[in-house]
Every structure is written in structure tokens, then in C-alpha cells.
Design a protein around this motif. Structure first.
Motif, PDB file in Angstrom:
ATOM      1  N   ALA A   1       0.837  -1.207   0.000  1.00 20.78           N
ATOM      2  CA  ALA A   1       0.000   0.000   0.000  1.00 20.78           C
ATOM      3  C   ALA A   1       0.874   1.260   0.000  1.00 20.78           C
ATOM      4  O   ALA A   1       0.603   2.229  -0.717  1.00 20.78           O
ATOM      5  N   ALA A   2       1.968   1.243   0.793  1.00 20.81           N
ATOM      6  CA  ALA A   2       2.876   2.391   0.842  1.00 20.81           C
ATOM      7  C   ALA A   2       3.580   2.551  -0.499  1.00 20.81           C
ATOM      8  O   ALA A   2       3.739   3.673  -1.006  1.00 20.81           O
ATOM      9  N   LYS A   3       3.978   1.424  -1.069  1.00 16.30           N
ATOM     10  CA  LYS A   3       4.657   1.451  -2.363  1.00 16.30           C
ATOM     11  C   LYS A   3       3.744   2.068  -3.429  1.00 16.30           C
ATOM     12  O   LYS A   3       4.174   2.898  -4.238  1.00 16.30           O
ATOM     13  N   ALA A   4       2.462   1.695  -3.398  1.00 16.68           N
ATOM     14  CA  ALA A   4       1.494   2.203  -4.379  1.00 16.68           C
ATOM     15  C   ALA A   4       1.258   3.703  -4.172  1.00 16.68           C
ATOM     16  O   ALA A   4       1.170   4.466  -5.138  1.00 16.68           O
ATOM     17  N   LEU A   5       1.162   4.136  -2.918  1.00 18.71           N
ATOM     18  CA  LEU A   5       0.967   5.568  -2.643  1.00 18.71           C
ATOM     19  C   LEU A   5       2.160   6.365  -3.154  1.00 18.71           C
ATOM     20  O   LEU A   5       2.011   7.434  -3.740  1.00 18.71           O
TER      21      LEU A   5
END
Ligand code: HEC
Ligand code: HEC
Length: 221
Positions: free
Chosen positions: A133-137
Motif C-alpha cells: 500500500a505504501a509502495k502504491a501511494l
């Protein structure tokens, strides 16, 4: 024009002297690659000033601080460091220690110190975070909440860049605690010195959990 050329030559020489005294640098850390990062200050003079002004006691001799709350400056853009020092001086950014330390720094001193830290080699960050999720953000942002992708401004792997005369700081490999601390400060409005308030807008849209996850991910880049 003539003066510029002279300065350029002096800078190249200073860098050479500095690099010759340091441990071997990786191939992509040649004088050509790091010159835009160090700006117009003199890194050799900056080494001495940052030592006598005691910057190195907290930020590390080569700008790689050990304390997670103290930002690393090694490899940071000099233009960004100078802006922060000016902002601490003017009160546009406040920190109990930094706001006092910068009081007597001259413009030339700031440029030299910034050039020194910018010329240093950053230590690798912490182990890469793998939170999807952090990578996508970081890579895509979230359109529904008007969160712009971090990569669009801070560059590939958060390595920073200069575009349209704005310097986007290096955030990749920065300490996790410092990153999350700044994002929280922006969310609460305690730091409000980014151009057009862009970082306040973005941080306000992030949840506390997302801030923690992003800080972990980015510190590992
Ligand atoms: C006693 C410890 C200490 C000393 C000495 C110190 N700093 Fe700092 N510095 C800090 C801390 C802590 C922060 C983080 C401030 C915050 O959380 O907003 C900081 C932040 C900064 C920043 C902002 C970096 C960023 O990524 O936004 C700059 C630039 C800076 N310091 C430069 C200097 C310079 C130049 C000196 C010497 C003249 C110096 N510091 C001396 C502790 C110190
Ligand atoms: C539209 C451009 C833009 C986007 C998108 C953006 N930033 Fe920034 N960011 C900036 C600028 C400009 C600064 C420097 C602010 C200043 O001058 O004080 C900054 C500063 C920061 C800093 C402070 C660095 C330091 O050393 O103190 C952090 C942390 C940060 N951004 C994280 C993020 C994260 C995480 C995202 C994605 C969720 C993001 N940014 C998206 C423009 C952007």
C-alpha cells in the motif's frame, strides 16, 4: 561570464581535493554528477565551518547522522538545505534547536556548509519496506483523495530533483523517525514552509497509519 568560469574551475578543484581526501566514491559520484547538487558554495570551506559550528556533532561528520530524529544531509541538494536554513532564520520553519543554531550563520557560510554535506556520500538506508500500500501511494498517489504521487516530485526512489527552479529534496534513505515526524508536522500545520503549502495539503490527506508505512518504505529506498 569570466568570473563564472573561474568559479567553476575552483569548484572542480575543491571537489577534487575533497574527494581525494575521502574514501573511494562510486562511479556515479563523479564531480560532473554531483556538481548540480552542491550549488555555488565551497565544500572544502564548508567542511571546516560545519565542524566549527558544531553541525557535525548532530548531523554526523559526513552528514550521515545516527540518531533517527536528526536528518541525514549527505547527498542532499544544497539548494534545499540552504532554503531550510533561511526558513529557520526567518521563522518560516521552527525547531527548538535549529532556530537558535542558525541565528549567526551568514549566507556564504550556509552555502559552503550545504555544499559540503551535499558532496558527501549517503549511507544506504534501512532495509527496504515491502508494504504494497505504501509502495502504491509513493508511485501512484491516490486520485480519489487528491494525493499526488510522491515520485512525481521527489523523483525515482525519492532521490530528489530540481525542476522549474524548485528543489525537491532527497527523501529516499532518510531516517524513518525523521520522515514520519515531518509528515505529522505538516499534517498538523506545525511545519508550513513548502511552496504553495503542497506538503500540508498532501499530509492532511494521509492517515497516521499511512504516514508510518510511507516513512518505513521511503527510508528503505
Ligand atoms: C543539537 C543537535 C543539532 C545541531 C548541533 C545542528 N542540528 Fe540541524 N537539525 C537538528 C534536528 C533535530 C533537526 C530536525 C528538525 C525538525 O525536526 O524539524 C535538524 C534539521 C536541520 C536541517 C533541515 C534538514 C531537512 O532535511 O529539512 C538543516 C538544513 C540543518 N539541520 C542544518 C544544520 C546546520 C547547518 C548546523 C550547524 C550550523 C546544524 N544543523 C546543527 C539537530 C541539530
Ligand atoms: C507537488 C510536489 C510534491 C509532491 C507530490 C510531494 N512532495 Fe514532498 N516535498 C515537496 C517539496 C517542494 C518539499 C520541500 C519543502 C520545503 O522547501 O520546505 C517537500 C518536502 C518533503 C519532505 C521533507 C523532507 C525533509 O528533509 O525535511 C518529506 C518527508 C516529503 N516531502 C514527503 C513526501 C511524501 C511521502 C509524498 C507523497 C505522499 C510527497 N512528499 C509528495 C514537494 C512534493
Amino acid at each position: 561570464m569570466r568570473r563564472r568560469k573561474k568559479q567553476g574551475r575552483f569548484l572542480a578543484f575543491s571537489l577534487f581535493a575533497l574527494m581525494a581526501s575521502a574514501r573511494p566514491l562510486a562511479a556515479d559520484d563523479s564531480a560532473e554528477t554531483i556538481a548540480p547538487r552542491i550549488g555555488s558554495g565551497n565544500p572544502v570551506a564548508g567542511k571546516g565551518i560545519s565542524e566549527s559550528e558544531r553541525c557535525q556533532e548532530c548531523h554526523g561528520e559526513d552528514g550521515n547522522s545516527d540518531d533517527g530524529r536528526i536528518p541525514r544531509h549527505a547527498g542532499q541538494y544544497a539548494g534545499y538545505l540552504i532554503k531550510q536554513l533561511r526558513d529557520f532564520q526567518s521563522g518560516a520553519r521552527y525547531h527548538s534547536v535549529m532556530s537558535i543554531i542558525v541565528e549567526d550563520l551568514s549566507e556564504a557560510g550556509m552555502a559552503d556548509i550545504a555544499a559540503y554535506f551535499a558532496s558527501r556520500k549517503p549511507k544506504p538506508g534501512s532495509p527496504a519496506g515491502d508494504d504494497p500500500a505504501a509502495k502504491a501511494l509513493f508511485a501512484n498517489g491516490d486520485k480519489a483523495r487528491a494525493i499526488d504521487a510522491c515520485v512525481s516530485c521527489h523523483g525515482e526512489d525519492g532521490r530528489g530533483r530540481i525542476a522549474d527552479s524548485v528543489t525537491y529534496p532527497v527523501i529516499g534513505g532518510q531516517h524513518k523517525a525523521y520522515l514520519s515526524g515531518q509528515l505529522v508536522n505538516w499534517k498538523l500545520g506545525e511545519r508550513a514552509n513548502s511552496p504553495g503549502g503542497v506538503m500540508n495539503r498532501i499530509a492532511k490527506a494521509l492517515t497516521d497509519e499511512e504516514i508510518e508505512a510511507l516513512a518505513k518504505y521511503i527510508s528503505g529506498l
